[in-house]
Scaffold this motif. Structure first.
Motif, short mmCIF file in Angstrom:
data_model
loop_
_atom_site.label_atom_id
_atom_site.label_comp_id
_atom_site.label_asym_id
_atom_site.label_seq_id
_atom_site.Cartn_x
_atom_site.Cartn_y
_atom_site.Cartn_z
N ARG A 206 44.82 -19.22 58.98
CA ARG A 206 45.79 -18.75 57.99
C ARG A 206 46.09 -19.74 56.86
O ARG A 206 46.21 -19.35 55.71
CB ARG A 206 47.12 -18.40 58.67
CG ARG A 206 47.11 -17.19 59.58
CD ARG A 206 47.10 -15.90 58.78
NE ARG A 206 47.33 -14.75 59.63
CZ ARG A 206 46.38 -14.09 60.28
NH1 ARG A 206 45.12 -14.49 60.18
NH2 ARG A 206 46.67 -13.03 61.04
N ASP A 269 56.79 -17.81 57.60
CA ASP A 269 56.22 -16.68 58.35
C ASP A 269 54.71 -16.78 58.43
O ASP A 269 54.11 -16.46 59.46
CB ASP A 269 56.63 -15.36 57.70
CG ASP A 269 58.11 -15.04 57.90
OD1 ASP A 269 58.72 -15.65 58.80
OD2 ASP A 269 58.64 -14.20 57.15
N ARG A 272 53.88 -19.43 61.08
CA ARG A 272 54.07 -18.91 62.44
C ARG A 272 52.98 -17.91 62.80
O ARG A 272 52.49 -17.89 63.94
CB ARG A 272 55.46 -18.26 62.55
CG ARG A 272 56.60 -19.25 62.72
CD ARG A 272 57.89 -18.55 63.06
NE ARG A 272 58.43 -17.85 61.89
CZ ARG A 272 59.32 -18.36 61.05
NH1 ARG A 272 59.79 -19.57 61.25
NH2 ARG A 272 59.76 -17.66 60.02
N SER A 273 52.59 -17.09 61.83
CA SER A 273 51.56 -16.08 62.11
C SER A 273 50.21 -16.72 62.40
O SER A 273 49.36 -16.10 63.05
CB SER A 273 51.43 -15.12 60.92
OG SER A 273 50.76 -15.74 59.82
N GLU A 276 50.07 -17.10 66.06
CA GLU A 276 49.90 -15.78 66.66
C GLU A 276 48.46 -15.30 66.51
O GLU A 276 47.89 -14.72 67.45
CB GLU A 276 50.84 -14.77 65.97
CG GLU A 276 52.33 -15.07 66.18
CD GLU A 276 52.77 -14.86 67.61
OE1 GLU A 276 52.19 -13.97 68.29
OE2 GLU A 276 53.68 -15.56 68.07
N ALA A 277 47.85 -15.55 65.35
CA ALA A 277 46.48 -15.12 65.12
C ALA A 277 45.50 -15.82 66.07
O ALA A 277 44.45 -15.26 66.42
CB ALA A 277 46.09 -15.40 63.67
N LYS A 281 50.81 -17.43 72.16
CA LYS A 281 52.09 -16.77 72.36
C LYS A 281 52.75 -17.34 73.61
O LYS A 281 52.70 -16.74 74.68
CB LYS A 281 51.90 -15.25 72.48
CG LYS A 281 51.21 -14.62 71.28
CD LYS A 281 50.94 -13.13 71.50
CE LYS A 281 50.22 -12.52 70.32
NZ LYS A 281 49.94 -11.09 70.53
#
Length: 284
Positions: A206, A269, A272-273, A276-277, A281
């Motif tokens: 990301r 955001d 943080r994503s 997650e990607a 988690k």
């Protein structure tokens, strides 16, 4: 519009990276190691980090432009300029972009640009600007450990509260002195599996691209301003030329780096994503 003008979009391509045959199992094992470390040590998101080194061009031009259809030679400003620095970026699972380490090519501080970087940044050098064991130790001592110590205090955690660093298997990361420095600071380690950084490393998924896109936009805005200033003098654009010497570009580039960092720091955001990607988690 491009079609009507007789132009076509031109861009370079890269070879696709092959995925390991046992990728799904490798991913599950990777996530399990992270979850086990976090669970056993009760590590909060603020103390879960991913860092990665990325090469940054001093002339961060784009890789596409407009040119007449059928043209075989497409000239783009900066595309053949190989002068680089290395940026070591670090993000936390809580969505924070830590101050970076910026590595210039040289053997002394004389190679650093004459620019007032933020005091929290880690400005260093190596002979070829690449990250190595020495630059990693400097980063851990002067940036990471102080940040972790301050964060423990801020969160009212014990001085020995474990943290977790996630990074790839680059040789400097695996050097005994680097691992010892992390161990002394009670920072646990989980490696991103070899050959899987494009799928399992948060920064690669990301943040790195966004960082370079913002930096490139800073350069393009500056370059456009320089062209506009030139045209105001009513000179022919085919005679337009910008001084690209290191003594000129380095301070400008340093300013773009600082602006890019400030802009990316607001994208909590997105950061943080990135975790997650990567499938990270963990339970809090």
């Amino acid at each position: 519009m491009l079609h009507r003008l007789g132009y076509t979009k031109r861009k370079g391509t890269k070879a696709a990276r092959s995925q390991p045959e046992d990728f799904e199992k490798t991913k599950q094992d990777y996530i399990h190691r992270i979850e086990k470390c976090v669970g056993e040590n009760k590590i909060p998101d603020d103390l879960i980090f991913n860092w990665d080194q990325t090469g940054v061009n001093l002339i961060p031009g784009g890789d596409w432009t407009m040119d007449a259809k059928g043209s075989k030679q497409v000239n783009i400003v900066g595309i053949n300029d190989k002068r680089q620095i290395t940026a070591l970026l670090t993000i936390s699972k809580s969505g924070v972009l830590l101050p970076p380490q910026i590595i210039y090519a040289g053997t002394t501080e004389q190679c650093h640009p004459k620019y007032g970087f933020p005091k929290s940044w880690n400005i260093y050098h190596s002979e070829n600007h690449w990250s190595n064991t020495d630059t990693m130790l400097y980063y851990i001592e002067h940036l990471l450990v102080p940040y972790v110590t301050d964060k423990r205090d801020e969160l009212d955690l014990p001085l020995k509260q474990p943290a977790l660093a996630i990074f790839d298997v680059f040789s400097a990361h695996r050097h005994a002195s680097v691992l010892d420095a992390l161990h002394r600071a009670n920072i646990k380690v989980v490696y991103v599996p070899a050959g899987c950084t494009d799928q399992l490393q948060p920064l690669d998924l990301r943040v790195n691209k966004v960082y370079k896109d913002i930096l490139r936009a800073k350069f393009q805005d500056w370059y456009a301003d320089e062209v506009a200033k030139f045209l105001k003098k009513k000179k022919k654009l085919d005679k337009f030329e910008i001084d690209m010497r290191l003594s000129v570009i380095k301070p400008l580039h340093a300013r773009w780096l600082v602006k890019t960092q400030k802009q990316l720091e607001t994208k909590n955001d997105l950061i943080r994503s990135a975790f997650e990607a990567a499938g990270i988690k963990v339970n809090q």
